[in-house]
Write a protein that holds these residues in place. Structure first.
Motif, PDB file in Angstrom:
ATOM      1  N   SER A 143       0.849  -1.188   0.000  1.00  0.00           N
ATOM      2  CA  SER A 143       0.000   0.000   0.000  1.00  0.00           C
ATOM      3  C   SER A 143       0.886   1.239   0.000  1.00  0.00           C
ATOM      4  O   SER A 143       1.659   1.469   0.927  1.00  0.00           O
ATOM      5  N   MET A 144       0.755   2.026  -1.037  1.00  0.00           N
ATOM      6  CA  MET A 144       1.575   3.237  -1.129  1.00  0.00           C
ATOM      7  C   MET A 144       1.221   4.235  -0.027  1.00  0.00           C
ATOM      8  O   MET A 144       2.062   5.024   0.384  1.00  0.00           O
ATOM      9  N   ASN A 145      -0.010   4.171   0.482  1.00  0.00           N
ATOM     10  CA  ASN A 145      -0.382   5.051   1.593  1.00  0.00           C
ATOM     11  C   ASN A 145       0.432   4.718   2.841  1.00  0.00           C
ATOM     12  O   ASN A 145       0.859   5.613   3.564  1.00  0.00           O
ATOM     13  N   VAL A 146       0.644   3.442   3.088  1.00  0.00           N
ATOM     14  CA  VAL A 146       1.477   3.019   4.214  1.00  0.00           C
ATOM     15  C   VAL A 146       2.924   3.445   3.956  1.00  0.00           C
ATOM     16  O   VAL A 146       3.595   3.968   4.850  1.00  0.00           O
ATOM     17  N   SER A 147       3.386   3.259   2.730  1.00  0.00           N
ATOM     18  CA  SER A 147       4.761   3.645   2.374  1.00  0.00           C
ATOM     19  C   SER A 147       5.011   5.125   2.633  1.00  0.00           C
ATOM     20  O   SER A 147       6.057   5.510   3.171  1.00  0.00           O
ATOM     21  N   VAL A 148       4.059   5.957   2.245  1.00  0.00           N
ATOM     22  CA  VAL A 148       4.223   7.403   2.421  1.00  0.00           C
ATOM     23  C   VAL A 148       4.316   7.765   3.901  1.00  0.00           C
ATOM     24  O   VAL A 148       5.163   8.563   4.303  1.00  0.00           O
ATOM     25  N   LEU A 149       3.452   7.169   4.730  1.00  0.00           N
ATOM     26  CA  LEU A 149       3.515   7.448   6.164  1.00  0.00           C
ATOM     27  C   LEU A 149       4.839   6.990   6.764  1.00  0.00           C
ATOM     28  O   LEU A 149       5.451   7.703   7.560  1.00  0.00           O
ATOM     29  N   CYS A 150       5.295   5.814   6.366  1.00  0.00           N
ATOM     30  CA  CYS A 150       6.568   5.316   6.889  1.00  0.00           C
ATOM     31  C   CYS A 150       7.735   6.163   6.388  1.00  0.00           C
ATOM     32  O   CYS A 150       8.700   6.385   7.131  1.00  0.00           O
ATOM     33  N   ALA A 151       7.637   6.641   5.162  1.00  0.00           N
ATOM     34  CA  ALA A 151       8.668   7.549   4.648  1.00  0.00           C
ATOM     35  C   ALA A 151       8.711   8.826   5.480  1.00  0.00           C
ATOM     36  O   ALA A 151       9.792   9.340   5.793  1.00  0.00           O
ATOM     37  N   GLU A 152       7.554   9.308   5.867  1.00  0.00           N
ATOM     38  CA  GLU A 152       7.526  10.510   6.708  1.00  0.00           C
ATOM     39  C   GLU A 152       8.160  10.246   8.070  1.00  0.00           C
ATOM     40  O   GLU A 152       8.908  11.079   8.592  1.00  0.00           O
ATOM     41  N   ILE A 153       7.871   9.077   8.638  1.00  0.00           N
ATOM     42  CA  ILE A 153       8.510   8.724   9.913  1.00  0.00           C
ATOM     43  C   ILE A 153      10.024   8.687   9.736  1.00  0.00           C
ATOM     44  O   ILE A 153      10.772   9.250  10.549  1.00  0.00           O
ATOM     45  N   LEU A 154      10.483   8.009   8.678  1.00  0.00           N
ATOM     46  CA  LEU A 154      11.927   7.933   8.419  1.00  0.00           C
ATOM     47  C   LEU A 154      12.527   9.329   8.315  1.00  0.00           C
ATOM     48  O   LEU A 154      13.572   9.621   8.908  1.00  0.00           O
ATOM     49  N   TYR A 155      11.875  10.185   7.561  1.00  0.00           N
ATOM     50  CA  TYR A 155      12.383  11.538   7.361  1.00  0.00           C
ATOM     51  C   TYR A 155      12.462  12.298   8.689  1.00  0.00           C
ATOM     52  O   TYR A 155      13.475  12.912   9.005  1.00  0.00           O
ATOM     53  N   ARG A 156      11.399  12.205   9.467  1.00  0.00           N
ATOM     54  CA  ARG A 156      11.376  12.933  10.751  1.00  0.00           C
ATOM     55  C   ARG A 156      12.395  12.383  11.742  1.00  0.00           C
ATOM     56  O   ARG A 156      12.804  13.094  12.652  1.00  0.00           O
ATOM     57  N   GLN A 157      12.788  11.110  11.563  1.00  0.00           N
ATOM     58  CA  GLN A 157      13.776  10.514  12.449  1.00  0.00           C
ATOM     59  C   GLN A 157      15.198  10.678  11.906  1.00  0.00           C
ATOM     60  O   GLN A 157      16.134  10.068  12.405  1.00  0.00           O
ATOM     61  N   GLY A 158      15.344  11.477  10.854  1.00  0.00           N
ATOM     62  CA  GLY A 158      16.664  11.786  10.320  1.00  0.00           C
ATOM     63  C   GLY A 158      17.178  10.814   9.283  1.00  0.00           C
ATOM     64  O   GLY A 158      18.307  10.944   8.813  1.00  0.00           O
ATOM     65  N   GLU A 159      16.377   9.840   8.904  1.00  0.00           N
ATOM     66  CA  GLU A 159      16.802   8.848   7.907  1.00  0.00           C
ATOM     67  C   GLU A 159      16.300   9.308   6.536  1.00  0.00           C
ATOM     68  O   GLU A 159      15.440   8.687   5.909  1.00  0.00           O
ATOM     69  N   LYS A 160      16.878  10.410   6.098  1.00  0.00           N
ATOM     70  CA  LYS A 160      16.375  11.098   4.911  1.00  0.00           C
ATOM     71  C   LYS A 160      16.607  10.324   3.618  1.00  0.00           C
ATOM     72  O   LYS A 160      15.748  10.330   2.734  1.00  0.00           O
TER      73      LYS A 160
END
Length: 177
Positions: A143-160
């Motif tokens: 699900s790309m919706n799940v991917s986008v949310l997890c990408a946001e988590i990664l980004y906010r945790q510094g894993e850009k």
């Protein structure tokens, strides 16, 4: 102006008569806890009674429905709406004590459950740091919706870099969000 761009609270409650511009959110005020609980329960009950499709991300819902009207899809008995609603409720509590169950939900076969699990983990902010392996795996979710949310988590945790890879995967897919 900053309020427009910052993260919004999960719940909002305003006294419209004394605060018509909805500036003072009373949702966190203990004096209004009972009223907020009553409104929350009424909203969830109403959502159940109408088989509310709004708990399923729109793109996933439309893919699942295909040519079937969404109204009819929700009445087929194939959508585990109660499980989805329960996950949404758990996610929006933004309670670190729910970390384990949200991580478990992130592995659920139902995409909308995984979506709400990811949403809940996003709301937990830095608390998710010890669980970044699970977030990285879910950034590749079907699900790309799940991917986008997890990408946001990664980004906010510094894993850009990992976040950008997940976003690029979504952008290069045929998925219609």
């Amino acid at each position: 102006q900053a309020r427009w761009w910052k993260s919004k609270p999960v719940e909002e409650l305003y006294h419209i008569a004394s605060d018509p511009w909805e500036v003072n959110n009373l949702a966190g005020d203990p004096d209004h806890e009972e009223r907020l609980e009553k409104l929350r329960n009424a909203c969830i009950s109403f959502s159940r009674s109408i088989l509310d499709a709004g708990f399923i991300p729109e793109a996933d819902r439309n893919i699942r429905a295909g040519e079937t009207p969404v109204y009819d899809l929700m009445r087929t008995g194939t959508v585990p709406l109660e499980e989805i609603i329960q996950t949404a409720v758990t996610a929006t509590e933004a309670d670190p004590d729910n970390m384990g169950i949200l991580l478990e939900y992130l592995e659920n076969e139902e995409g909308a459950v995984r979506y709400w699990a990811a949403r809940g983990l996003l709301l937990l902010g830095p608390e998710v740091r010890p669980h970044m392996d699970a977030i990285r795996r879910s950034a590749l979710d079907p699900s790309m919706n799940v991917s986008v949310l997890c990408a946001e988590i990664l980004y906010r945790q510094g894993e850009k870099e990992e976040a950008l890879q997940a976003y690029n995967r979504v952008l290069q897919s045929d998925y219609k969000m």
